[in-house]
Structures are given as structure tokens and as C-alpha cells.
Design an enzyme around this catalytic site. Sequence first.
Site, PDB file in Angstrom:
ATOM      1  N   HIS A  44       0.875  -1.175   0.000  1.00 32.34           N
ATOM      2  CA  HIS A  44       0.000   0.000   0.000  1.00 32.34           C
ATOM      3  C   HIS A  44       0.912   1.224   0.000  1.00 32.34           C
ATOM      4  CE1 HIS A  44      -3.820   2.082   1.750  1.00 32.34           C
ATOM      5  NE2 HIS A  44      -3.113   2.913   1.011  1.00 32.34           N
ATOM      6  N   GLU A  76      -2.571  -1.771  -3.331  1.00 33.73           N
ATOM      7  CA  GLU A  76      -3.798  -1.183  -2.803  1.00 33.73           C
ATOM      8  C   GLU A  76      -3.582   0.290  -2.495  1.00 33.73           C
ATOM      9  OE1 GLU A  76      -3.695  -2.176   1.967  1.00 33.73           O
ATOM     10  OE2 GLU A  76      -4.587  -3.673   0.630  1.00 33.73           O
ATOM     11  N   HIS A 200      -7.295  -7.653   7.119  1.00 36.10           N
ATOM     12  CA  HIS A 200      -7.127  -6.748   8.259  1.00 36.10           C
ATOM     13  C   HIS A 200      -7.221  -7.542   9.556  1.00 36.10           C
ATOM     14  CE1 HIS A 200      -6.419  -2.408   8.661  1.00 36.10           C
ATOM     15  NE2 HIS A 200      -6.732  -2.609   9.922  1.00 36.10           N
TER      16      HIS A 200
END
Length: 248
Positions: A44, A76, A200
Site C-alpha cells: 500500500h 492497494e 485486516h
Amino acid sequence: MPASLSVNLNAVALLRNRRDLPWPSVTGLGRIALAAGASGLTVHPRPDQRHVRFTDLPELRALIDDEFPQAEFNIEGYPTGDFLALVEETEPEQVTLVPDDPEQPTSDHGWDFVANHEMLVAIVKRLKKGGSRVSLFCDPDASAAQIAAAVATGADRVELYTGPYGGCHDDSAKAARELEKLGKTADAAIAAGLGVNAGHDLTVANLPALCRRIPQLSEVSIGHGLTADALEYGMAGTVGRFLKALAG
């Protein structure tokens, strides 16, 4: 077939960035993870580069292309113009779009697919034209209307935000309730033709129940918990532990 494991390298990069030194090596630990059986790598790249740096991306792309061509690269982020240009330059197999403010420490909610419909339709079309699979970050309890709007964007998958489920590590009753929310959202997404990813705060302890409730889960992206375990078991050993957890 068990869900694929994509190892998120942001926590490794965060540790490296504490010093002006090249270790721990993001690419080196990515290599160990893939050699141990991970199906892909996730990053990310935030605008301030506090985690993965933009210069890490071509190195990781080359690692996969040259040594692990069967693996996938998943990038992402929030779809700013700079992010989309970075993605198009790197050509990842998958792009996961998240609705984060750039200053957020981590992703903590899914898209409002209804309110952001027009924007997402245009971005999904652009990314798919470049050859990437597109996954959209999704709340764990998304409504039927939200799932229908996600389908209408043209995206291939949704990634379920599993933070509330992972946060119940010390409360089994609450964890069961959060798991059922995820399960119902996954059921609706799959019925509508979407693939389902998850990510997550997933751990070796909570993965088996998630996989039993969502047997058609395509992929999990795991960074913090996996990196924490790697401090104790090493990266290769940790990837093995997570693969075993995914298998039930």
C-alpha cells in the site's frame, strides 16, 4: 481449495524506514515469503511513503517476474491520479481500491459504493483496461443495496474489511457475531457474481473459522499479524503457519 495468501509488506517497510538503512529488505523478505509458498505480495504505497516506498515497486515487480512468475502483485490504495499512474507503470495483477484518507494510519472502513458509484465505475474501467483485476474494499456488514452497487461498478472482487472480527481476539462471543456479518456479506457478494477477498487483523488463530464460514474465499492479504509472527517464527516458518491455518 484454500484461499490464496498474499503477504502484505507494509509492516516490513515501516520497520526498515525507522533507519536510513536498507534492512530489513522488503524485497528480500518478499522473496522468502514467496519461496515458502505465499501466492503473492501486497503493498500500500501511501503518498508520504511512510510504509512502502515508490522505489520498492519496480524491485518487487521484477522479483515476481524473474523468480516467481506464478505469483501475483497486489497494489492497494486510494485512487488519486498519482496512485493510478503508479499502478499503470507497475502493472500489478490486482489493484485493491480503498477509501482511505492519505493521512490514515491504516484502512478502517469500506467504500460507500452508492455514493461513489460514478467515480468507481470510471476508475475500475481504466484499471481493467490495463489488465489488472480490481477489488474494492468493503464493509463487513454491507447492505444488499451496497453489494448491488459494487457489482455495478464492474469490479471483479470485494475485499472484506475484517478489522472488527480481528479485534475480538479476546471475546469469542463477539467474534462469532462479527464473523456472521462477514459471512452474510460474502454470501451476498458471491451470489451476485463477485469474488471475495479478506484482510485486516487476520491471524493464525482466527483464520480457520473465517475460512469455514466463507469456503469460497479467494484470497487473504495479511501484513501486521504475519509480520509480528515472523519476529518469532521467521518469515518462511510464519508463511507455513498461515498456509496451514488457511487449509483449516
